[in-house]
Design an enzyme around this catalytic site. Structure first.
Site, PDB file in Angstrom:
ATOM      1  CD1 TRP A  21      21.399 -40.609 -27.679  1.00  0.00           C
ATOM      2  CD2 TRP A  21      19.463 -40.107 -28.192  1.00  0.00           C
ATOM      3  NE1 TRP A  21      20.615 -41.841 -28.066  1.00  0.00           N
ATOM      4  CE2 TRP A  21      19.650 -41.383 -28.511  1.00  0.00           C
ATOM      5  CE3 TRP A  21      18.119 -39.473 -28.651  1.00  0.00           C
ATOM      6  CZ2 TRP A  21      18.494 -42.266 -28.756  1.00  0.00           C
ATOM      7  CZ3 TRP A  21      17.076 -40.268 -29.103  1.00  0.00           C
ATOM      8  CH2 TRP A  21      17.350 -41.791 -29.222  1.00  0.00           C
ATOM      9  CD  GLN A  27      21.051 -36.160 -37.045  1.00  0.00           C
ATOM     10  OE1 GLN A  27      20.957 -36.422 -35.801  1.00  0.00           O
ATOM     11  NE2 GLN A  27      20.231 -36.044 -37.887  1.00  0.00           N
ATOM     12  CG  ASP A  49      20.822 -34.310 -20.920  1.00  0.00           C
ATOM     13  OD1 ASP A  49      20.974 -34.265 -19.519  1.00  0.00           O
ATOM     14  OD2 ASP A  49      20.596 -34.976 -21.466  1.00  0.00           O
ATOM     15  CE1 TYR A  54      22.478 -40.106 -24.426  1.00  0.00           C
ATOM     16  CE2 TYR A  54      22.970 -37.795 -24.165  1.00  0.00           C
ATOM     17  CZ  TYR A  54      22.275 -38.928 -24.076  1.00  0.00           C
ATOM     18  OH  TYR A  54      20.987 -38.914 -23.326  1.00  0.00           O
ATOM     19  CD  GLN A 180      17.635 -36.708 -19.176  1.00  0.00           C
ATOM     20  OE1 GLN A 180      18.177 -37.172 -20.594  1.00  0.00           O
ATOM     21  NE2 GLN A 180      18.553 -35.980 -18.582  1.00  0.00           N
ATOM     22  CG  LEU A 212       9.798 -32.158 -30.874  1.00  0.00           C
ATOM     23  CD1 LEU A 212      10.591 -31.292 -31.952  1.00  0.00           C
ATOM     24  CD2 LEU A 212       8.390 -31.606 -30.748  1.00  0.00           C
ATOM     25  CD  GLN A 292      16.012 -29.844 -36.887  1.00  0.00           C
ATOM     26  OE1 GLN A 292      16.817 -30.138 -36.158  1.00  0.00           O
ATOM     27  NE2 GLN A 292      15.466 -30.758 -38.062  1.00  0.00           N
ATOM     28  CD  GLU A 295       9.630 -24.983 -36.071  1.00  0.00           C
ATOM     29  OE1 GLU A 295      10.434 -25.134 -36.735  1.00  0.00           O
ATOM     30  OE2 GLU A 295       8.642 -25.544 -35.943  1.00  0.00           O
ATOM     31  CG  ASN A 296      12.455 -27.067 -31.814  1.00  0.00           C
ATOM     32  OD1 ASN A 296      11.598 -26.957 -32.572  1.00  0.00           O
ATOM     33  ND2 ASN A 296      13.285 -27.954 -31.905  1.00  0.00           N
TER      34      ASN A 296
HETATM   35  P1  NDP Z   1      13.267 -34.659 -29.853  1.00  0.00           P
HETATM   36  O1  NDP Z   1      12.228 -35.744 -29.668  1.00  0.00           O
HETATM   37  O2  NDP Z   1      12.741 -33.448 -29.500  1.00  0.00           O
HETATM   38  O3  NDP Z   1      13.879 -35.014 -30.998  1.00  0.00           O
HETATM   39  C1  NDP Z   1      15.034 -33.784 -31.509  1.00  0.00           C
HETATM   40  C2  NDP Z   1      15.080 -34.344 -33.047  1.00  0.00           C
HETATM   41  O4  NDP Z   1      13.873 -34.017 -33.936  1.00  0.00           O
HETATM   42  C3  NDP Z   1      15.881 -33.470 -33.828  1.00  0.00           C
HETATM   43  O5  NDP Z   1      17.476 -33.953 -33.513  1.00  0.00           O
HETATM   44  C4  NDP Z   1      15.750 -33.317 -35.170  1.00  0.00           C
HETATM   45  O6  NDP Z   1      16.043 -34.591 -35.909  1.00  0.00           O
HETATM   46  C5  NDP Z   1      14.016 -33.204 -35.006  1.00  0.00           C
HETATM   47  N1  NDP Z   1      13.577 -31.850 -34.955  1.00  0.00           N
HETATM   48  C6  NDP Z   1      13.784 -31.157 -33.754  1.00  0.00           C
HETATM   49  N2  NDP Z   1      13.207 -29.954 -34.020  1.00  0.00           N
HETATM   50  C7  NDP Z   1      12.383 -30.091 -35.309  1.00  0.00           C
HETATM   51  C8  NDP Z   1      11.722 -29.026 -35.836  1.00  0.00           C
HETATM   52  N3  NDP Z   1      11.521 -27.750 -35.392  1.00  0.00           N
HETATM   53  N4  NDP Z   1      11.103 -29.519 -37.079  1.00  0.00           N
HETATM   54  C9  NDP Z   1      11.529 -30.820 -37.490  1.00  0.00           C
HETATM   55  N5  NDP Z   1      12.310 -31.652 -36.999  1.00  0.00           N
HETATM   56  C10 NDP Z   1      12.868 -31.250 -35.796  1.00  0.00           C
HETATM   57  O7  NDP Z   1      14.645 -34.955 -28.808  1.00  0.00           O
HETATM   58  P2  NDP Z   1      15.657 -36.041 -28.760  1.00  0.00           P
HETATM   59  O8  NDP Z   1      15.162 -37.180 -28.830  1.00  0.00           O
HETATM   60  O9  NDP Z   1      16.912 -35.399 -29.469  1.00  0.00           O
HETATM   61  O10 NDP Z   1      16.104 -35.834 -27.123  1.00  0.00           O
HETATM   62  C11 NDP Z   1      16.503 -34.628 -26.406  1.00  0.00           C
HETATM   63  C12 NDP Z   1      17.343 -34.787 -25.518  1.00  0.00           C
HETATM   64  O11 NDP Z   1      17.056 -35.746 -24.585  1.00  0.00           O
HETATM   65  C13 NDP Z   1      18.872 -35.666 -26.051  1.00  0.00           C
HETATM   66  O12 NDP Z   1      19.699 -34.632 -26.870  1.00  0.00           O
HETATM   67  C14 NDP Z   1      19.284 -35.954 -24.718  1.00  0.00           C
HETATM   68  O13 NDP Z   1      20.296 -35.148 -24.057  1.00  0.00           O
HETATM   69  C15 NDP Z   1      18.032 -36.416 -24.023  1.00  0.00           C
HETATM   70  N6  NDP Z   1      18.054 -37.907 -23.990  1.00  0.00           N
HETATM   71  C16 NDP Z   1      17.811 -38.736 -22.882  1.00  0.00           C
HETATM   72  C17 NDP Z   1      17.623 -39.865 -22.991  1.00  0.00           C
HETATM   73  C18 NDP Z   1      17.910 -40.653 -21.605  1.00  0.00           C
HETATM   74  O14 NDP Z   1      17.731 -41.978 -21.718  1.00  0.00           O
HETATM   75  N7  NDP Z   1      17.998 -39.958 -20.668  1.00  0.00           N
HETATM   76  C19 NDP Z   1      17.435 -40.762 -24.163  1.00  0.00           C
HETATM   77  C20 NDP Z   1      16.972 -39.858 -25.275  1.00  0.00           C
HETATM   78  C21 NDP Z   1      17.356 -38.303 -25.322  1.00  0.00           C
HETATM   79  P3  NDP Z   1      16.622 -34.831 -37.297  1.00  0.00           P
HETATM   80  O15 NDP Z   1      17.810 -34.724 -37.363  1.00  0.00           O
HETATM   81  O16 NDP Z   1      15.941 -36.069 -37.507  1.00  0.00           O
HETATM   82  O17 NDP Z   1      15.741 -33.640 -38.091  1.00  0.00           O
END
Ligand code: NDP
Length: 327
Positions: A21, A27, A49, A54, A180, A212, A292, A295-296
């Protein structure tokens, strides 16, 4: 990597999955997406996923190309799609959970992802305009046709999931296997209260999103700087507003001290906190950079550090533990 059963089903999903997503087809470049999937797969991630919505279908196209070019055995990964928001076009029958859209969206996802079947297929939101019965019957048909293996829901209420299960029992067909929901240190009610009976009585699995809280729980926003992050996208003003709330940022600062005392990054700490919940089948990671993700992917190491004392401290700071309404 640790693998967990998706609820009561026989399917094993990696405790950490990778989602697309906002990143794939938007991005990040396709090259970075390829790197991220490679890093994840090599670390034992077997769950990727995705959703029709998306990047309006582009995310699935990018992931499909990567799955094809990597040449991974089909039985070594689990790939999902979700139906509801529509892909490129949003006409009357191009969104929602009608038999027509669910069927056509599945065909679209199979084509974009270049696979013969989807392992997991989610109803991305409840559709107030379609009887739940129609959607449940359609999902069962797709299973019988071999186009999907398991189906589930996303952001449905406990009552809606319970109704879907009841319909499947009435017809003696296959009901939802997984939900989910969003789950992180700020959003806990569904996972820790609403769904408890569904976990206990129906063995519902969960693949949880935004662990996160869109990066907030990495601690990087406490200085107010959103440069080079998803929050810099002007189209995501609603998300920025949600993330950059003073009380949330204050709690994150306090959590940072707890993570510092354990000598771990706050991102890993917050992910480990999600992993500690046994009702979580898979935590879906998001990442826009390889560093990132690397690390995760080591967050499982932090779970044993979350002692009762540490968990109590977290509750003291967050104040987000739901008061149980069901038991
Ligand atoms: P997170 O809350 O984990 O956010 C991920 C974002 O946080 C990254 O893209 C990055 O963004 C930042 N980040 C990640 N790791 C780090 C780190 N170690 N240090 C600093 N910044 C970090 O998860 P998402 O919101 O991306 O959601 C995960 C997945 O869940 C999605 O890809 C999707 O598959 C699913 N999803 C499902 C939904 C639904 O309605 N079913 C809705 C939303 C998500 P940045 O580029 O800003 O640094």
């Amino acid at each position: 990597m640790e693998y967990r059963r998706l609820g009561k089903s026989g399917l094993q999903v990696s405790a950490l999955g990778l989602g697309s997503w906002l990143t794939f087809g938007a991005q990040i470049s396709d090259k970075v997406a390829d790197e991220l999937m490679g890093i994840a797969y090599d670390a034992g991630v077997n769950f990727f996923d995705n959703a029709e919505g998306y990047a309006e279908g582009k995310s699935e196209i990018v992931m499909g190309k990567i799955l094809k070019s990597q040449g991974w055995e089909r039985d070594s990964f689990v790939v999902s799609s979700k139906v509801f928001f529509g892909a490129e076009n949003k006409g009357p029958n191009q969104t929602g959970l009608s038999r027509k859209h669910v069927t056509e969206a599945c065909h679209g996802a199979l084509k974009r992802l270049q696979v013969d079947y989807l392992d997991l297929y989610f109803c991305h939101r409840p559709d107030k305009n379609t009887p739940i019965e129609e959607t449940v019957l359609t999902m069962n048909t797709l299973i019988e046709q071999g186009k999907i293996l398991y189906w589930g829901t996303s952001e449905w209420s406990a009552a809606e999931i319970t109704e879907a299960i009841a319909v499947s029992k009435d017809y003696r067909i296959i009901g939802p296997t997984m939900e989910q929901p969003q789950y992180n240190l700020f959003e806990r009610k569904k996972m820790e209260d609403d769904f408890l009976l569904l976990f206990r009585d129906h063995g519902l699995g969960t693949t949880i999103w935004s662990p996160l809280a869109s990066g907030l729980l990495s601690g990087k926003y406490t200085n107010g700087d959103v440069k080079d992050t998803r929050l810099a996208d002007v189209k995501l003003g609603w998300l920025k507003e949600n993330v950059m709330q003073a009380d949330r940022l204050h709690k994150v600062e306090k959590l940072q001290e707890v993570a510092d005392n354990l000598n771990v990054s706050l991102a890993k700490f917050a992910l480990a906190w999600c992993l500690k919940n046994p009702n979580v089948s898979s935590v879906i990671l998001g990442a826009s950079k390889s560093a990132q993700l690397k690390e995760n992917l080591t967050a499982l190491e932090v779970v044993p550090l979350l002692t009762d004392k540490v968990m109590e401290k977290v509750e003291e700071i967050m104040g987000t533990k739901p008061v149980l309404s069901q038991f």
